[in-house]
Write a protein that holds these residues in place. Structure first.
Motif, mmCIF file in Angstrom:
data_model
loop_
_atom_site.group_PDB
_atom_site.id
_atom_site.type_symbol
_atom_site.label_atom_id
_atom_site.label_comp_id
_atom_site.label_asym_id
_atom_site.label_seq_id
_atom_site.Cartn_x
_atom_site.Cartn_y
_atom_site.Cartn_z
ATOM 1 N N GLU A 32 0.852 -1.190 0.000
ATOM 2 C CA GLU A 32 0.000 0.000 0.000
ATOM 3 C C GLU A 32 0.888 1.240 0.000
ATOM 4 O O GLU A 32 1.939 1.264 0.652
ATOM 5 C CB GLU A 32 -0.901 -0.003 1.225
ATOM 6 C CG GLU A 32 -1.908 1.138 1.264
ATOM 7 C CD GLU A 32 -2.816 1.074 2.476
ATOM 8 O OE1 GLU A 32 -3.650 1.988 2.634
ATOM 9 O OE2 GLU A 32 -2.679 0.103 3.263
ATOM 10 N N PHE A 33 0.484 2.252 -0.724
ATOM 11 C CA PHE A 33 1.206 3.530 -0.709
ATOM 12 C C PHE A 33 0.204 4.650 -0.456
ATOM 13 O O PHE A 33 -0.915 4.642 -0.953
ATOM 14 C CB PHE A 33 1.982 3.755 -2.010
ATOM 15 C CG PHE A 33 1.181 3.609 -3.268
ATOM 16 C CD1 PHE A 33 0.591 4.708 -3.887
ATOM 17 C CD2 PHE A 33 1.027 2.356 -3.868
ATOM 18 C CE1 PHE A 33 -0.135 4.575 -5.053
ATOM 19 C CE2 PHE A 33 0.295 2.210 -5.044
ATOM 20 C CZ PHE A 33 -0.288 3.323 -5.631
ATOM 21 N N GLY A 93 5.877 10.560 1.492
ATOM 22 C CA GLY A 93 4.756 9.636 1.535
ATOM 23 C C GLY A 93 5.096 8.366 2.294
ATOM 24 O O GLY A 93 6.240 8.161 2.709
ATOM 25 N N ASP A 94 4.125 7.524 2.463
ATOM 26 C CA ASP A 94 4.286 6.279 3.209
ATOM 27 C C ASP A 94 4.136 5.082 2.278
ATOM 28 O O ASP A 94 3.261 5.062 1.408
ATOM 29 C CB ASP A 94 3.236 6.172 4.313
ATOM 30 C CG ASP A 94 3.402 7.257 5.366
ATOM 31 O OD1 ASP A 94 4.547 7.697 5.561
ATOM 32 O OD2 ASP A 94 2.393 7.661 5.971
ATOM 33 N N THR A 100 2.371 -2.321 7.648
ATOM 34 C CA THR A 100 3.532 -1.835 8.389
ATOM 35 C C THR A 100 4.380 -0.939 7.493
ATOM 36 O O THR A 100 4.698 -1.310 6.361
ATOM 37 C CB THR A 100 4.387 -3.007 8.907
ATOM 38 O OG1 THR A 100 3.579 -3.863 9.703
ATOM 39 C CG2 THR A 100 5.568 -2.499 9.719
ATOM 40 N N LEU A 101 4.763 0.236 8.026
ATOM 41 C CA LEU A 101 5.624 1.134 7.266
ATOM 42 C C LEU A 101 6.940 0.449 6.932
ATOM 43 O O LEU A 101 7.507 -0.276 7.759
ATOM 44 C CB LEU A 101 5.895 2.408 8.072
ATOM 45 C CG LEU A 101 4.773 3.444 8.119
ATOM 46 C CD1 LEU A 101 5.072 4.505 9.169
ATOM 47 C CD2 LEU A 101 4.606 4.100 6.748
ATOM 48 N N ILE A 102 7.443 0.709 5.727
ATOM 49 C CA ILE A 102 8.660 0.041 5.269
ATOM 50 C C ILE A 102 9.517 1.042 4.504
ATOM 51 O O ILE A 102 9.004 1.963 3.849
ATOM 52 C CB ILE A 102 8.310 -1.171 4.383
ATOM 53 C CG1 ILE A 102 9.539 -2.050 4.140
ATOM 54 C CG2 ILE A 102 7.675 -0.743 3.073
ATOM 55 C CD1 ILE A 102 9.204 -3.392 3.522
ATOM 56 N N THR A 103 10.829 0.905 4.603
ATOM 57 C CA THR A 103 11.757 1.795 3.912
ATOM 58 C C THR A 103 12.202 1.166 2.595
ATOM 59 O O THR A 103 11.954 -0.010 2.332
ATOM 60 C CB THR A 103 12.992 2.084 4.772
ATOM 61 O OG1 THR A 103 13.698 0.858 4.998
ATOM 62 C CG2 THR A 103 12.596 2.692 6.112
ATOM 63 N N ALA A 104 12.900 1.966 1.785
ATOM 64 C CA ALA A 104 13.358 1.485 0.483
ATOM 65 C C ALA A 104 14.324 0.318 0.627
ATOM 66 O O ALA A 104 14.282 -0.645 -0.152
ATOM 67 C CB ALA A 104 14.023 2.622 -0.295
ATOM 68 N N SER A 105 15.214 0.381 1.622
ATOM 69 C CA SER A 105 16.169 -0.710 1.815
ATOM 70 C C SER A 105 15.463 -1.993 2.245
ATOM 71 O O SER A 105 15.869 -3.096 1.869
ATOM 72 C CB SER A 105 17.226 -0.315 2.850
ATOM 73 O OG SER A 105 16.619 0.038 4.073
ATOM 74 N N GLU A 106 14.384 -1.847 3.017
ATOM 75 C CA GLU A 106 13.653 -3.033 3.481
ATOM 76 C C GLU A 106 12.827 -3.659 2.367
ATOM 77 O O GLU A 106 12.728 -4.883 2.268
ATOM 78 C CB GLU A 106 12.745 -2.654 4.648
ATOM 79 C CG GLU A 106 13.503 -2.288 5.911
ATOM 80 C CD GLU A 106 12.611 -1.682 6.980
ATOM 81 O OE1 GLU A 106 12.968 -1.784 8.173
ATOM 82 O OE2 GLU A 106 11.557 -1.103 6.631
ATOM 83 N N SER A 321 -0.656 7.015 9.127
ATOM 84 C CA SER A 321 0.324 7.063 10.208
ATOM 85 C C SER A 321 1.027 8.414 10.181
ATOM 86 O O SER A 321 1.232 8.997 9.131
ATOM 87 C CB SER A 321 1.353 5.934 10.025
ATOM 88 O OG SER A 321 2.426 6.114 10.898
ATOM 89 N N SER A 322 1.415 8.896 11.330
ATOM 90 C CA SER A 322 2.102 10.180 11.390
ATOM 91 C C SER A 322 3.560 10.051 11.020
ATOM 92 O O SER A 322 4.228 11.029 10.750
ATOM 93 C CB SER A 322 1.984 10.772 12.803
ATOM 94 O OG SER A 322 2.569 9.891 13.750
ATOM 95 N N LYS A 323 4.052 8.845 11.002
ATOM 96 C CA LYS A 323 5.450 8.606 10.658
ATOM 97 C C LYS A 323 5.616 8.577 9.151
ATOM 98 O O LYS A 323 4.934 7.863 8.443
ATOM 99 C CB LYS A 323 5.924 7.287 11.266
ATOM 100 C CG LYS A 323 7.405 7.010 11.029
ATOM 101 C CD LYS A 323 7.809 5.701 11.666
ATOM 102 C CE LYS A 323 9.278 5.405 11.412
ATOM 103 N NZ LYS A 323 9.666 4.117 12.001
ATOM 104 N N ARG A 324 6.570 9.352 8.633
ATOM 105 C CA ARG A 324 6.796 9.451 7.195
ATOM 106 C C ARG A 324 8.086 8.753 6.810
ATOM 107 O O ARG A 324 9.048 8.703 7.575
ATOM 108 C CB ARG A 324 6.884 10.923 6.770
ATOM 109 C CG ARG A 324 5.568 11.664 6.902
ATOM 110 C CD ARG A 324 4.591 11.219 5.854
ATOM 111 N NE ARG A 324 3.337 11.926 5.929
ATOM 112 C CZ ARG A 324 2.316 11.706 5.135
ATOM 113 N NH1 ARG A 324 2.396 10.774 4.216
ATOM 114 N NH2 ARG A 324 1.208 12.391 5.249
#
Length: 618
Positions: A32-33, A93-94, A100-106, A321-324
């Motif tokens: 999801e984005f 963006g998220d 679950t939030l995920i980063t590019a490396s993950e 989520s408030s986390k970006r």
């Protein structure tokens, strides 16, 4: 039952079943984005907004198409989701996987990316290409039997078994068909068993039949619970109908996101029903595209109306989520195999490629023989006597130049030929650029051990110069080091410049000043003091000095030096005196070796650094 005949309810039930399974390491992933924004930073600080807070979802076990007219932002969206090719792109963006939030490396650890261009090493077969990828990309180290089992399974799944021993080929050397190359690209990415597969224009350049086969292969992967997201350009009707979900982009906004089978109803609600006997995808693209002679306001009003209708009809999204996700997320590349194994596998592949490039080897061999024959005929039967001393100087200095010209410009296209492959394989987390650089350099070094020996042997036997061990050893050894130096210089310049034609011009610019101060065109005691630093680092000088010391140091009285000669007017007596007349020192031979080898080492260090920098920023 085939997946293409499975209805929407079946997909939802299958997804729910897969997502509720526990205890499995590779359970399906729902991507999801949310509120993805992207701005391109152009020259002089000009900013261009590409994506304007787009949100969407790709469900597990489904094939999702991202469609849009040229410039709509579909490739940028795919790049943001995959964490690739984001130079000069500010984004926000998220991105979430299973909520679950995920980063590019993950996300790179659980996904694979099939690029639009199918780039491979042309001299390898399909099976060898897959085996190489399996060795470097598998999560755990596999033995030969396990690798063969995985490769066989993938070739059967991707319908590549019949061409397993066929060379991949290139644009100029046709071998595999476009459809086979595309399926090979999928097979290489599936070696890691990714749960999310991104595909950039998987049907580009394929006819409708091959496009259908490629998308059908993706549908089969969806049946295994994989999440597949593709950008696609004007698919055929049969291909379009295989999509489960659809994301339409227009002017950086979401124009539609939902079930593919419902889009016709949506466009009809917007006032643009699909005409009879017209490809649905073509119709949607025409509606979303700017006509050549269409007024800008008319086009903008149409797109704004479609976007507004979508905003009104879509369901309320879940809370954000408030986390970006941070824009400066650095991807930490952790390769499955240790550096030494990367080096060994690439070295072996390079040797295979080198052995199969027979035409290139024949051309090089012919060139070496031809140049040695021409030079040997010019200096035929020269010997160490007063009348031939000027010819001896020319012989030594010409050898220095040819060791540069014969190998320096050959290396550029051959080294840079694999550059696109290295980028793709590095981004696929296969190996370090430094491992490739050293492995490629050492495999190429084998031919530079052989060719200088052939060259030197022909020349020595064409003359009456000393043929004992040490004079020939020094002549060959310095020629060998020069060949390594010239190829190392080519790799450095190619890595820094990144473009062959400019690299050629830069090589001439670098080489000619050093050549002038090599000691042949001007004596070292005549060089102006302000140019002495340039002369001091000229490797031409050290090679030229080493050649002459090797031939002349042990020569006693030079025949003819007591006679009057119109060819060589300077006084001469012994070999050492001749060396000193050129402002050289007879004791500098090992210094010459040390300087030349140091230059080779420095150039290789610079080459590795420049190559790693260029690959990582690509």
């Amino acid at each position: 039952m085939s997946l293409s005949s499975t209805n929407d309810t079946d997909f939802r039930e299958e997804e729910e079943k897969l997502l509720t399974e526990s205890g499995k390491q590779n359970h399906p992933k729902c991507l999801e984005f949310r509120d993805i924004e992207a701005t391109s930073i152009k020259k002089k600080g000009v900013r261009q907004e590409i994506l304007k807070g787009v949100s969407g979802k790709a469900k597990a076990g489904e094939l999702t198409f991202i469609m849009g007219s040229s410039g709509a932002g579909k490739t940028t969206l795919l790049n943001i989701l995959t964490g690739r090719n984001l130079k000069k792109i500010e984004r926000d963006g998220d991105i979430l996987v299973n909520g679950t939030l995920i980063t590019a490396s993950e996300i790179k650890k659980i996904s694979a990316y099939v690029q639009q261009d199918d780039i491979f090493i042309d001299k390898l077969t399909v099976k060898e290409t897959l085996r190489f990828s399996a060795k470097l990309r598998s999560p755990k180290k596999l033995n030969d039997d396990e690798i063969d089992e995985i490769v066989e399974k993938l070739m059967k799944e991707m319908n590549l078994k019949k061409c397993e021993n066929t060379l991949v080929g290139s644009i100029s050397q046709k071998s595999l068909s476009r459809g086979e190359r595309k399926r090979l690209a999928f097979a290489c990415e599936l070696l890691t068993d990714p749960q999310i597969l991104f595909c950039d224009e998987p049907t580009s350049g394929l006819d409708s039949f091959m496009s259908h086969r490629v998308i059908k292969a993706l549908k089969q992967l969806c049946s295994q619970g994989k999440t597949i997201i593709c950008t696609i350009h004007q698919p055929s009707t049969s291909v379009f109908k295989m999509a489960d979900s659809l994301i339409l982009l227009a002017q950086g906004n979401i124009a539609y996101q939902g079930r593919a089978q419902d889009i016709g109803e949506f466009f009809e609600k917007c006032g643009y029903p699909v005409p009879r006997f017209v490809n649905s995808a073509d119709h949607f693209m025409r509606v979303l595209s700017h006509g050549t002679e269409e007024d800008e306001n008319v086009y903008k009003n149409r797109i704004d109306g479609i976007i507004a209708e979508y905003e009104n009809s879509k369901e309320e999204s879940t809370s954000h989520s408030s986390k970006r996700e941070k824009n400066n997320d650095k991807v930490q590349m952790k390769f499955p195999r240790p550096w030494i194994l990367q080096f060994l596998y690439i070295f072996h592949r390079s040797l295979v490629v080198l052995s199969r490039d027979k035409f290139e080897m024949i051309v090089k061999f012919t060139q070496i023989i031809a140049m040695a024959a021409v030079l040997g005929s010019i200096y035929f039967n020269i010997s160490i006597q007063k009348s031939d001393l000027l010819s001896l100087k020319g012989f030594a200095f010409t050898t220095v130049q040819l060791m540069h010209l014969l190998f320096m410009f050959q290396t550029l296209p051959l080294f840079w030929k694999e550059y696109p492959v290295v980028i793709r394989e590095y981004q696929s987390n296969m190996y370090s650029p430094s491992a490739y650089f050293l492995a490629k350099s050492m495999s190429d070094m084998i031919q530079y051990l052989i060719f200088p020996f052939i060259f030197c042997s022909i020349l020595i036997w064409s003359t009456n110069l000393p043929r004992s061990f040490w004079p020939f050893f020094h002549y060959y050894s310095i020629s060998l080091i020069l060949s390594l130096l010239s190829t190392s210089l080519s790799r450095v310049v190619a890595s820094i410049v990144g473009e062959i034609s400019s690299a050629v011009n830069l090589l001439f610019t670098i080489t000619i000043p050093f050549m002038v101060f090599g000691g042949f065109f001007i004596s070292y005691d005549r060089i102006p003091f302000y140019l002495e630093p340039v002369a001091a680092i000229s490797w031409h000088k050290y090679a030229y000095e080493g050649f002459l010391i090797g031939f002349m140091k042990d020569v006693g009285q030079i025949p003819g030096c007591n006679e009057t000669s119109t060819v060589f007017r300077e006084s001469c007596s012994t070999g050492i005196e001749f060396i000193r007349q050129l402002s050289f020192k007879e004791d500098n031979l090992w210094l010459d070796y040390t300087v030349l080898l140091t230059v080779v080492a420095i150039l290789n260090i610079a080459g590795i650094s420049a190559f790693v920098w260029r690959i990582r920023r690509s």
